[in-house]
Design an enzyme around this catalytic site. Structure first.
Site, mmCIF file in Angstrom:
data_model
loop_
_atom_site.group_PDB
_atom_site.id
_atom_site.type_symbol
_atom_site.label_atom_id
_atom_site.label_comp_id
_atom_site.label_asym_id
_atom_site.label_seq_id
_atom_site.Cartn_x
_atom_site.Cartn_y
_atom_site.Cartn_z
ATOM 1 C CB CYS A 44 -0.904 -0.014 1.228
ATOM 2 S SG CYS A 44 -2.056 1.379 1.306
ATOM 3 C CG ASP A 46 -0.817 4.301 5.268
ATOM 4 O OD1 ASP A 46 0.027 4.894 5.972
ATOM 5 O OD2 ASP A 46 -2.026 4.257 5.551
ATOM 6 N NE ARG A 48 -0.934 5.168 8.662
ATOM 7 C CZ ARG A 48 -2.161 4.761 8.996
ATOM 8 N NH1 ARG A 48 -2.574 4.898 10.244
ATOM 9 N NH2 ARG A 48 -2.958 4.224 8.094
ATOM 10 C CG HIS A 100 -1.661 -0.905 6.096
ATOM 11 N ND1 HIS A 100 -2.240 0.095 6.846
ATOM 12 C CD2 HIS A 100 -1.747 -0.484 4.805
ATOM 13 C CE1 HIS A 100 -2.646 1.070 6.051
ATOM 14 N NE2 HIS A 100 -2.358 0.744 4.802
ATOM 15 C CB CYS A 103 -5.811 -0.224 4.721
ATOM 16 S SG CYS A 103 -5.603 0.234 2.987
#
Length: 211
Positions: A44, A46, A48, A100, A103
């Site tokens: 992903c 993302d 983080r 994760h 999400c």
């Protein structure tokens, strides 16, 4: 969480490069010599998910493709190009499909509140939810439902991976990488291996390729 300025990021880079050279004078020479990563990571986008920190790997070990909610899209020429290059030229030994918990793409698909391009992108995840609606809706909390959909999404993307002509050809040539499905828990920093069995999908894809 503190955000660095552009100037601070550049200073951080200089400090990191100096530290690496102090530890190993040949580090950057070897890094610039070419890449031979053993892993293709499909994950992903993302912010983080700092891959090298979560996995303890160094630059040059992970060949990476990332998008919203770690989709293996069979019509995405960018993804297919990366997959082809990873298998045919880099000869990666492993492919990791990783989602994760927490999400945003999964949440958007489950709640159905998105519009436009993002809605089109997460629609396959919504289909996964509908296929498993009874199991997911039976979970007691929204968080557990989202987490389970994250896991099922990874499993579906592993399945999609085996539907590509690139993987089918690799299977025929007995050069297919080993595939793993993971989910990262941002609350603990730990990776959960879903122990996805790809053998059945691989054999099925190989039989389909014979026709």
């Amino acid at each position: 969480m503190r955000h660095y300025s552009i100037e601070e990021i550049l200073k951080n880079n200089q400090a990191w490069a100096k530290q690496k050279q102090t530890q190993d004078r040949t580090y950057f020479e070897e890094l610039a010599d070419g890449q031979h990563p053993p892993y293709l990571y499909i994950g992903c986008s993302d912010s983080r998910l700092a891959l090298t920190r979560f996995t303890g790997t160094e630059p040059g070990e992970l060949f990476v493709h990332r998008n919203i909610a770690n989709q293996v899209c069979l019509t995405d020429i960018n993804f297919l190009s990366i997959l082809d290059y990873a298998i045919s030229h880099l000869e990666v030994k492993y492919i990791i499909v990783s989602g994760h918990y927490g999400c945003g793409g999964i949440k958007a698909a489950l709640e159905g509140r998105t519009t436009g391009i993002i809605d089109n992108w997460v629609n396959p995840i919504r289909e996964t939810y509908l296929q498993n609606q009874e199991e997911i809706d039976a979970l007691p909390t929204q968080g557990e439902r989202l987490n389970r959909l994250s896991e099922l999404n990874v499993i579906m993307q592993v399945k999609n991976l085996y539907q590509t002509s690139i993987m089918r050809q690799a299977l025929q040539q007995q050069k297919a990488p080993e595939v793993h499905g993971w989910v990262v828990d941002l609350r603990t920093g730990l990776i959960k291996d879903l122990h996805v069995s790809t053998k059945q999908w691989g054999l099925r894809s190989l039989s389909l390729a014979a026709y």
